[in-house]
Design an enzyme around this catalytic site. Structure first.
Site, PDB file in Angstrom:
ATOM      1  N   LYS A 205      71.831  61.626  55.493  1.00  0.00           N
ATOM      2  CA  LYS A 205      72.049  60.845  56.717  1.00  0.00           C
ATOM      3  C   LYS A 205      73.252  59.919  56.634  1.00  0.00           C
ATOM      4  O   LYS A 205      73.822  59.696  55.563  1.00  0.00           O
ATOM      5  CB  LYS A 205      70.782  60.060  57.061  1.00  0.00           C
ATOM      6  N   ARG A 239      61.260  63.952  53.304  1.00  0.00           N
ATOM      7  CA  ARG A 239      61.756  65.030  54.174  1.00  0.00           C
ATOM      8  C   ARG A 239      63.205  65.287  53.773  1.00  0.00           C
ATOM      9  O   ARG A 239      64.058  64.438  53.994  1.00  0.00           O
ATOM     10  CB  ARG A 239      61.648  64.584  55.636  1.00  0.00           C
TER      11      ARG A 239
HETATM   12  N1  HH2 Z   1      65.011  62.803  60.774  1.00  0.00           N
HETATM   13  C1  HH2 Z   1      65.515  63.800  61.518  1.00  0.00           C
HETATM   14  C2  HH2 Z   1      64.666  64.654  62.229  1.00  0.00           C
HETATM   15  N2  HH2 Z   1      63.328  64.511  62.170  1.00  0.00           N
HETATM   16  N3  HH2 Z   1      61.425  63.385  61.340  1.00  0.00           N
HETATM   17  C3  HH2 Z   1      60.895  62.400  60.610  1.00  0.00           C
HETATM   18  N4  HH2 Z   1      59.557  62.262  60.532  1.00  0.00           N
HETATM   19  N5  HH2 Z   1      61.677  61.524  59.906  1.00  0.00           N
HETATM   20  C4  HH2 Z   1      63.032  61.610  59.918  1.00  0.00           C
HETATM   21  O1  HH2 Z   1      63.687  60.769  59.266  1.00  0.00           O
HETATM   22  C5  HH2 Z   1      63.642  62.651  60.690  1.00  0.00           C
HETATM   23  C6  HH2 Z   1      62.798  63.529  61.408  1.00  0.00           C
HETATM   24  C7  HH2 Z   1      66.989  63.994  61.584  1.00  0.00           C
HETATM   25  O2  HH2 Z   1      67.451  64.809  60.551  1.00  0.00           O
HETATM   26  P1  HH2 Z   1      67.757  66.395  60.671  1.00  0.00           P
HETATM   27  O3  HH2 Z   1      66.541  67.159  61.082  1.00  0.00           O
HETATM   28  O4  HH2 Z   1      68.364  66.830  59.401  1.00  0.00           O
HETATM   29  O5  HH2 Z   1      68.867  66.485  61.780  1.00  0.00           O
HETATM   30  P2  HH2 Z   1      68.835  66.828  63.333  1.00  0.00           P
HETATM   31  O6  HH2 Z   1      68.002  65.809  64.035  1.00  0.00           O
HETATM   32  O7  HH2 Z   1      70.292  66.759  63.718  1.00  0.00           O
HETATM   33  O8  HH2 Z   1      68.252  68.211  63.497  1.00  0.00           O
END
Ligand code: HH2
Length: 261
Positions: A205, A239
């Protein structure tokens, strides 16, 4: 928890696992590397992202959930969605956990989770993804996030969700400055004192980029640092994108601390 984004626009792996075969291969690799949950998301919630709508989410999820049910039949699947219609579809397709970054913002979500007896991750977010990083403000970020999560736990239990089915998450990067994220990671014990497992998602992030000066593709080492610090401070679910490396780091960390992996 291994991340599987079936989106064209996720911030670090957008477009890589849109198709069933690629998604299945990645899920298999994450499971072999030690992932005990695979979190499938069909909508990016990165800062600036625009919502896509239930139909698009379901169209993206359908082939991938089908492929996963044969590729990783024994690995619990989580669906990363804020939409109860999408959650219902994913539960029907085998998901056993709803990862809801809006903590039950859709009024149909908590009753659905209760009715179907699945788990739910309640995450804190200030604002909405399109604008959440525009000057986020708090008085005391740790106590405000803890108070929010406690209130959402209460709402879930009132809707009929078993307390044991709840995981809480301070929402790293969701309407938070670098200082807010650092305060939350240092203060995870306060969140853990709510009595439920704490999930932390810091993998690749912006906070890692801000601290290391590295682009998204070069944030593995920084992400491992955040993962270990999170566990030391009270996290029990991580995660992550890089499952094998995180599992190795955790194994060494927990053995040295005397806990076992
Ligand atoms: N962060 C993201 C998405 N979902 N869910 C939880 N519970 N906690 C988090 O910190 C979290 C989440 C964002 O990361 P990522 O899925 O890698 O990216 P994107 O939202 O661009 O798909």
């Amino acid at each position: 928890m291994g991340i599987l984004n079936v989106t064209p626009d996720s911030f670090s792996d957008g477009g890589e696992y849109l198709h069933g075969a690629a998604a299945a291969g990645h899920a298999r690799a994450m499971a072999a590397a030690g992932a005990v949950i695979i979190d499938v998301g069909a909508e990016s919630t990165r800062p600036g992202a625009t919502p896509v709508g239930a139909e698009v989410e379901i169209a993206r999820l359908a082939p991938v959930l089908r492929a996963l049910s044969s590729a990783v039949p024994t690995v619990p699947l989580s669906v990363d969605t804020r939409d109860a219609t999408v959650a219902r579809f994913a539960i029907d397709a085998g998901a056993v956990l709803v990862n809801d970054v809006s903590a039950g913002g859709d009024p149909a979500m908590l009753p659905l989770v209760a009715e179907r007896g699945v788990g739910i991750c309640l995450m804190h977010m200030q604002g909405e993804p399109p604008t959440m990083q525009d000057d986020p403000r708090y008085g005391d970020v740790v106590s405000e996030v803890a108070t929010f999560l406690e209130a959402r736990m209460g709402a879930a239990v009132r809707a009929g969700v078993a307390e044991e089915a709840i995981v809480v998450d301070p929402g790293i990067g969701f309407g938070k400055s670098l200082d807010h994220n650092l305060a939350l990671l240092r203060g995870l014990g306060v969140i853990a004192s709510l009595g439920r497992p704490v999930l932390v998602g810091a993998s690749r992030k912006g906070m890692i980029g801000a601290l290391t000066g590295r682009g998204v593709a070069e944030r593995l080492a920084g992400s491992l640092g955040a993962a270990l610090a999170a566990v030391a401070a009270g996290a029990s679910v991580l995660r992550v994108h890089d499952v094998a490396e995180t599992v190795d780091a955790l194994r060494v960390f927990t053995e040295i601390r005397g806990g076992g992996a």
